[in-house]
Design an enzyme around this catalytic site. Structure first.
Site, PDB file in Angstrom:
ATOM      1  N   THR A   9      27.962 -22.135 137.731  1.00 22.84           N
ATOM      2  CA  THR A   9      29.767 -21.396 138.247  1.00 22.84           C
ATOM      3  C   THR A   9      30.143 -20.778 139.388  1.00 22.84           C
ATOM      4  OG1 THR A   9      29.287 -20.962 135.541  1.00 22.84           O
ATOM      5  CG2 THR A   9      31.458 -20.242 136.489  1.00 22.84           C
TER       6      THR A   9
ATOM      7  N   ARG B 251      20.072 -31.369 141.806  1.00 22.12           N
ATOM      8  CA  ARG B 251      20.986 -32.328 142.494  1.00 22.12           C
ATOM      9  C   ARG B 251      21.845 -32.968 142.206  1.00 22.12           C
ATOM     10  NH1 ARG B 251      19.543 -35.453 148.628  1.00 22.12           N
ATOM     11  NH2 ARG B 251      22.493 -35.913 149.156  1.00 22.12           N
TER      12      ARG B 251
ATOM     13  N   LYS C 176      22.906  -9.300 141.549  1.00 25.56           N
ATOM     14  CA  LYS C 176      23.060  -7.395 141.183  1.00 25.56           C
ATOM     15  C   LYS C 176      21.249  -7.412 141.222  1.00 25.56           C
ATOM     16  CE  LYS C 176      23.818  -9.897 137.253  1.00 25.56           C
ATOM     17  NZ  LYS C 176      24.968 -10.772 137.095  1.00 25.56           N
TER      18      LYS C 176
ATOM     19  N   VAL D  53      28.619  -7.172 141.637  1.00 22.63           N
ATOM     20  CA  VAL D  53      28.859  -5.741 140.851  1.00 22.63           C
ATOM     21  C   VAL D  53      30.469  -6.251 140.907  1.00 22.63           C
ATOM     22  CG1 VAL D  53      29.052  -3.281 140.130  1.00 22.63           C
ATOM     23  CG2 VAL D  53      27.615  -3.636 142.117  1.00 22.63           C
TER      24      VAL D  53
ATOM     25  N   GLY E 287      32.225  -8.432 139.331  1.00 25.47           N
ATOM     26  CA  GLY E 287      32.846  -9.856 139.967  1.00 25.47           C
ATOM     27  C   GLY E 287      33.784 -10.054 140.792  1.00 25.47           C
TER      28      GLY E 287
ATOM     29  N   GLY F  31      30.005 -20.121 126.203  1.00 24.55           N
ATOM     30  CA  GLY F  31      30.105 -20.279 127.108  1.00 24.55           C
ATOM     31  C   GLY F  31      30.062 -17.877 128.057  1.00 24.55           C
TER      32      GLY F  31
ATOM     33  N   GLU G 114      24.617 -16.263 127.600  1.00 26.46           N
ATOM     34  CA  GLU G 114      23.479 -17.241 127.951  1.00 26.46           C
ATOM     35  C   GLU G 114      22.793 -17.400 126.144  1.00 26.46           C
ATOM     36  OE1 GLU G 114      23.034 -17.887 131.533  1.00 26.46           O
ATOM     37  OE2 GLU G 114      24.412 -16.755 131.929  1.00 26.46           O
TER      38      GLU G 114
ATOM     39  N   ASP H 135      21.717  -5.673 132.549  1.00 33.75           N
ATOM     40  CA  ASP H 135      22.889  -6.367 133.273  1.00 33.75           C
ATOM     41  C   ASP H 135      23.937  -5.373 134.163  1.00 33.75           C
ATOM     42  OD1 ASP H 135      24.195  -8.994 135.045  1.00 33.75           O
ATOM     43  OD2 ASP H 135      25.656  -7.333 133.767  1.00 33.75           O
TER      44      ASP H 135
ATOM     45  N   LYS I 286      23.721  -3.169 137.456  1.00 30.14           N
ATOM     46  CA  LYS I 286      25.232  -2.859 138.163  1.00 30.14           C
ATOM     47  C   LYS I 286      25.059  -1.456 138.433  1.00 30.14           C
ATOM     48  CE  LYS I 286      27.241  -7.255 136.280  1.00 30.14           C
ATOM     49  NZ  LYS I 286      27.955  -7.678 135.616  1.00 30.14           N
TER      50      LYS I 286
END
Length: 429
Positions: A15, A47, A106, A133, A135, A188, A191, A202, A206
């Site tokens: 993304t 690819r 991160k 951290v 975004g 979405g 995950e 996560d 951070k």
């Protein structure tokens, strides 16, 4: 101002990676210092995978290390993810070759930041990680640059948009954690394996980075105390709201004469507090300094556009040739912070008990808490239809963690208590 072309290699085309390619294609001259950014190589696991940006015209590298060391690359951008493996190998290869590195990883910075900083500074190569951290919300720049004239006492906030979305939806719709998580995966927001997000890991990566920047130390992810949101029940969300609070996953780092305490926990924030008001997938952060006081920043913590914008801002910084340590001090001066024993920390708490519906139960709970040295601040009893027992919720005054946990053990042993008491912290914000 330089009018040269800056050749960029991008490893990782998810993304954020495809968002960055799209941005550079639309605005190659975005950097204020002048010059043009040109993508001269890309690498990813597949690819042929369908992507929202056409990469057929870009040089392809099967090996990200080969991309990182390519003579046709001036700046290496790592968006692969993961604390080890190809991401770490490629970043180390680029830095060893004296090439600037921009990353959104991160886990890599939180777990290997000190050694990578030493390598980067030894080779005279910038290592930038704004996108790691919050975004596109510039938390790293604030601590790394804007706060160098102050002594930061604490940082605390909401650093994981997936958890914030789940908790917001549970409150708004009255659905369970599992139900909302399933929807978040379909949309979405989460995950397929959501452990890193909902387990608090996560956010811990951070806050470990922010603690290092805030306090001038090396990142110490291993010292973080981590609890996720998997055990947060709808009943807790509802009863917390009745008490005037909203449950959020709060990551915090506090400095004291004893050291640094880094924690990630589901915590209660007062309904009127800015953290409680940050809903959906938003991130939010408080920074408190000795001189400046409290700063609050809120914004998107993930997504193609915001995170790619943060990566682009770091690329622009490389183009200015600014020289500064990777963290708040040269790598050789960084020391891992001294972790504070969590059992000695003081704080207020939310406790929920499921008890038998019989006389004397409340008195027994209250007496047990008093004997353990825990003072009750507020109390709520709210019968639930078709429940096995009666839920009782109370909040405490500030108490040492060790005292609180000892009291919980005592209460868990009372005959009228049907299940282990539920503990949530009340955020000290």
């Amino acid at each position: 101002m330089s009018s040269r072309d800056w050749r960029v290699g991008v490893a990782g085309l998810g993304t954020v990676g495809t968002g960055l390619l799209k941005f550079i294609a639309e605005r190659p001259n975005f950097a204020p210092a002048g010059g043009r950014v040109v993508v001269t190589g890309v690498s990813a696991r597949s690819r042929s995978r369908p992507r929202p940006f056409d990469i057929s015209g870009l040089p392809w590298f099967d090996d990200p290390v080969a991309l990182a060391t390519s003579p046709d690359v001036d700046i290496f951008v790592e968006l692969i993810g993961g604390s080890d493996g190809p991401a770490k190998a490629a970043v180390e290869a680029a830095l060893s070759a004296g090439k600037p590195v921009v990353t959104a990883n991160k886990a890599l910075i939180a777990e290997h930041g000190a050694e990578l900083a030493a390598l980067a500074e030894a080779k005279g190569a910038p290592l930038l990680f704004e996108a790691a951290v919050m975004g596109g919300t510039p938390a790293v720049k604030m601590l790394r640059e804007a706060m160098v004239g102050d002594d930061v006492k604490s940082v605390a906030g909401i650093l994981n948009g997936t958890c914030n979305y789940i908790l917001t939806e549970m409150e708004a719709t009255g659905r369970s954690f599992g139900d909302v998580l399933g929807e978040a995966q379909r949309l979405g927001y989460a995950e397929a394996d959501p452990t890193m997000d909902v387990g608090g890991f996560d956010a811990a990566h951070k806050i470990s980075i922010l603690a290092a920047l805030a306090f001038g130390c090396a990142p110490n992810y291993a010292a973080a105390e981590i609890e996720g949101i998997e055990q947060v029940e709808l009943l807790d969300i509802q009863m917390a709201k009745d008490l005037g609070y909203r449950i959020k996953l709060v990551a915090s780092a506090d400095r004291s004469p004893d050291g640094v305490l880094v924690r990630v926990h589901p915590s209660l924030a007062p309904l009127a507090h800015p953290l409680a008001q940050a809903g959906g997938a938003l991130n939010a952060l408080f920074i408190e300094g000795e001189r400046i006081g409290r700063i609050f920043v809120q914004g998107p913590g993930a997504g193609s556009g915001p995170t790619a914008a943060a990566v682009a801002a770091d690329i622009a910084d490389v183009m200015t040739a600014a020289v500064r340590p990777v963290f708040q001090a040269p790598a050789g001066a960084l020391e891992a912070f001294t972790p504070v024993d969590p059992s000695k920390s003081m704080g207020r708490a939310y406790l929920r008990f499921l008890v038998k519906d019989e006389p004397g139960v409340i008195a027994a709970v209250s007496e047990t808490l008093a004997e353990a040295g825990v003072s009750i601040e507020s109390f709520l009893q709210k019968p639930v239809e078709k429940a096995e027992g009666v839920p009782i919720v109370l909040t405490t005054h500030a108490v040492a963690e060790s005292v609180l946990k000892s009291a919980i053990e005592r209460i868990a042993g009372l005959p009228a208590v049907l299940e282990r008491p539920r503990l949530l912290r009340i955020a000290n914000i």
